[in-house]
Enzyme design. Structure first.
Site, PDB file in Angstrom:
ATOM      1  N   TYR A  52      37.015 -16.413  22.577  1.00  0.00           N
ATOM      2  CA  TYR A  52      36.777 -15.459  23.676  1.00  0.00           C
ATOM      3  C   TYR A  52      37.698 -15.725  24.854  1.00  0.00           C
ATOM      4  O   TYR A  52      38.075 -14.786  25.559  1.00  0.00           O
ATOM      5  CB  TYR A  52      35.286 -15.471  24.075  1.00  0.00           C
ATOM      6  CG  TYR A  52      34.448 -14.788  23.033  1.00  0.00           C
ATOM      7  CD1 TYR A  52      33.797 -15.524  22.040  1.00  0.00           C
ATOM      8  CD2 TYR A  52      34.374 -13.398  22.964  1.00  0.00           C
ATOM      9  CE1 TYR A  52      33.080 -14.897  21.029  1.00  0.00           C
ATOM     10  CE2 TYR A  52      33.659 -12.752  21.965  1.00  0.00           C
ATOM     11  CZ  TYR A  52      33.026 -13.512  20.991  1.00  0.00           C
ATOM     12  OH  TYR A  52      32.334 -12.882  19.984  1.00  0.00           O
ATOM     13  N   GLN A  85      31.002   0.263  22.498  1.00  0.00           N
ATOM     14  CA  GLN A  85      30.814  -0.967  21.723  1.00  0.00           C
ATOM     15  C   GLN A  85      31.803  -2.026  22.207  1.00  0.00           C
ATOM     16  O   GLN A  85      31.721  -3.184  21.799  1.00  0.00           O
ATOM     17  CB  GLN A  85      31.046  -0.711  20.233  1.00  0.00           C
ATOM     18  CG  GLN A  85      30.071   0.299  19.632  1.00  0.00           C
ATOM     19  CD  GLN A  85      30.482   0.702  18.232  1.00  0.00           C
ATOM     20  OE1 GLN A  85      30.202   0.012  17.252  1.00  0.00           O
ATOM     21  NE2 GLN A  85      31.172   1.826  18.133  1.00  0.00           N
ATOM     22  N   ASP A  88      35.586  -4.838  26.647  1.00  0.00           N
ATOM     23  CA  ASP A  88      36.596  -4.816  27.710  1.00  0.00           C
ATOM     24  C   ASP A  88      36.102  -3.973  28.886  1.00  0.00           C
ATOM     25  O   ASP A  88      35.124  -3.241  28.759  1.00  0.00           O
ATOM     26  CB  ASP A  88      37.951  -4.293  27.158  1.00  0.00           C
ATOM     27  CG  ASP A  88      37.894  -2.825  26.697  1.00  0.00           C
ATOM     28  OD1 ASP A  88      38.228  -2.550  25.531  1.00  0.00           O
ATOM     29  OD2 ASP A  88      37.516  -1.954  27.516  1.00  0.00           O
ATOM     30  N   HIS A 103      27.561  -4.000  23.304  1.00  0.00           N
ATOM     31  CA  HIS A 103      27.829  -5.317  22.709  1.00  0.00           C
ATOM     32  C   HIS A 103      28.244  -6.358  23.738  1.00  0.00           C
ATOM     33  O   HIS A 103      28.851  -7.365  23.393  1.00  0.00           O
ATOM     34  CB  HIS A 103      28.906  -5.172  21.617  1.00  0.00           C
ATOM     35  CG  HIS A 103      28.436  -4.355  20.454  1.00  0.00           C
ATOM     36  ND1 HIS A 103      29.285  -3.824  19.519  1.00  0.00           N
ATOM     37  CD2 HIS A 103      27.190  -3.950  20.100  1.00  0.00           C
ATOM     38  CE1 HIS A 103      28.581  -3.133  18.625  1.00  0.00           C
ATOM     39  NE2 HIS A 103      27.313  -3.190  18.970  1.00  0.00           N
ATOM     40  N   SER A 170      34.844   2.864  13.719  1.00  0.00           N
ATOM     41  CA  SER A 170      34.733   3.016  12.256  1.00  0.00           C
ATOM     42  C   SER A 170      33.300   3.350  11.856  1.00  0.00           C
ATOM     43  O   SER A 170      33.028   3.591  10.678  1.00  0.00           O
ATOM     44  CB  SER A 170      35.176   1.714  11.578  1.00  0.00           C
ATOM     45  OG  SER A 170      34.288   0.651  11.960  1.00  0.00           O
TER      46      SER A 170
END
Ligand code: APR
Length: 226
Positions: A52, A85, A88, A103, A170
């Site tokens: 991370y 999701q 950033d 998320h 996706s």
């Protein structure tokens, strides 16, 4: 109009951030469970923190792209909720003011002792970085196997929307991928993705192209609706 926007890693791809499942994607070099699960963090916290830290450093080097900016523009004439999701902050930096991070957020960390103790964090996070209760801090990210606290709020936003725009996902990770099912019977949906996982039909218009060209087209179509 009320607009709900569901975004995934594809909306940030042209800013230079890797997606997860495209070739050369983030998961390509890593076993998801090693770097993005509580078990992985317990087993090898340095590896997870470094994963991370690398992504956080890169995020500070990139900028929002035309897709983020076009979605922020929509707020001028509509009630827009971004449900992303992505971890950033590119939607916020582009000017979007209502962003739900399903998320988590890369530029935040939280106590491993009290999950409501959340701190802004733009530098590397290392072992020994403790919260005020002297417990290790961890990335404020929803890891695989962890709850998605904002999913109910997100579903209500999609249910109430007149228009739903899906960009760059996706649709493989639930519960986020299931949100499109909450779109109301009268809502019109748009899907922008070069490899779309949905087909056009009477209720959904698919733009099989990159976000920076597809999203401005969707914004223009919405402007023409009025
Ligand atoms: N513009 C628009 N879409 C793009 C672009 C682009 N320039 N480039 C790639 N895409 C699309 C791909 O075709 C794919 O459909 O973005 C999508 C990326 O899919 P994933 O890599 O699976 O990313 P995402 O759907 O956001 O993953 C969901 O999975 O690993 C977890 O927590 C992680 O939030 C992530 C979740």
């Amino acid at each position: 109009m009320k607009i709900a926007v569901l975004t995934g890693a594809g909306v940030s791809a042209e800013s230079g951030l890797k997606t997860f499942r495209d070739s050369n994607g983030l998961w390509e070099g890593h076993d998801v469970m090693t770097v993005a699960s509580p078990q992985g963090f317990a087993r090898n916290p340095e590896l997870v923190l470094d994963f991370y830290n690398q992504r956080r450093r890169q995020l500070l080097e990139v900028e929002p792209n035309k897709a983020h900016l076009a979605l922020a523009e929509l707020e001028k004439n509509h009630d827009v909720t971004i449900i992303t999701q992505n971890v950033d902050d590119l939607h916020e930096r582009a000017g979007s003011t209502k962003v739900l991070h399903l998320h988590g957020e890369l530029l935040k960390v939280r106590s491993t002792f009290d999950e409501d103790l959340i701190l802004d964090w733009k530098t590397d996070l290392n072992l020994g970085d403790f919260c005020e209760h002297n417990h290790q801090l961890r990335p404020h990210i929803v890891w695989f196997g962890e709850a998605v606290p904002l999913i109910e709020v997100a579903a209500i936003e999609v249910e109430k929307a007149d228009v739903v725009i899906v960009v760059g996902t996706s649709m493989q990770v639930y519960p986020a991928a299931g949100l499109i099912q909450y779109a109301g019977p009268d809502a019109h949906c748009y899907f922008v993705d070069p490899n779309p996982s949905l087909q056009s039909n009477s209720r959904i218009t698919v733009f099989a192209e990159k976000a920076t060209t597809g999203v401005p087209k969707v914004v223009q179509e919405i402007a023409n609706m009025n």
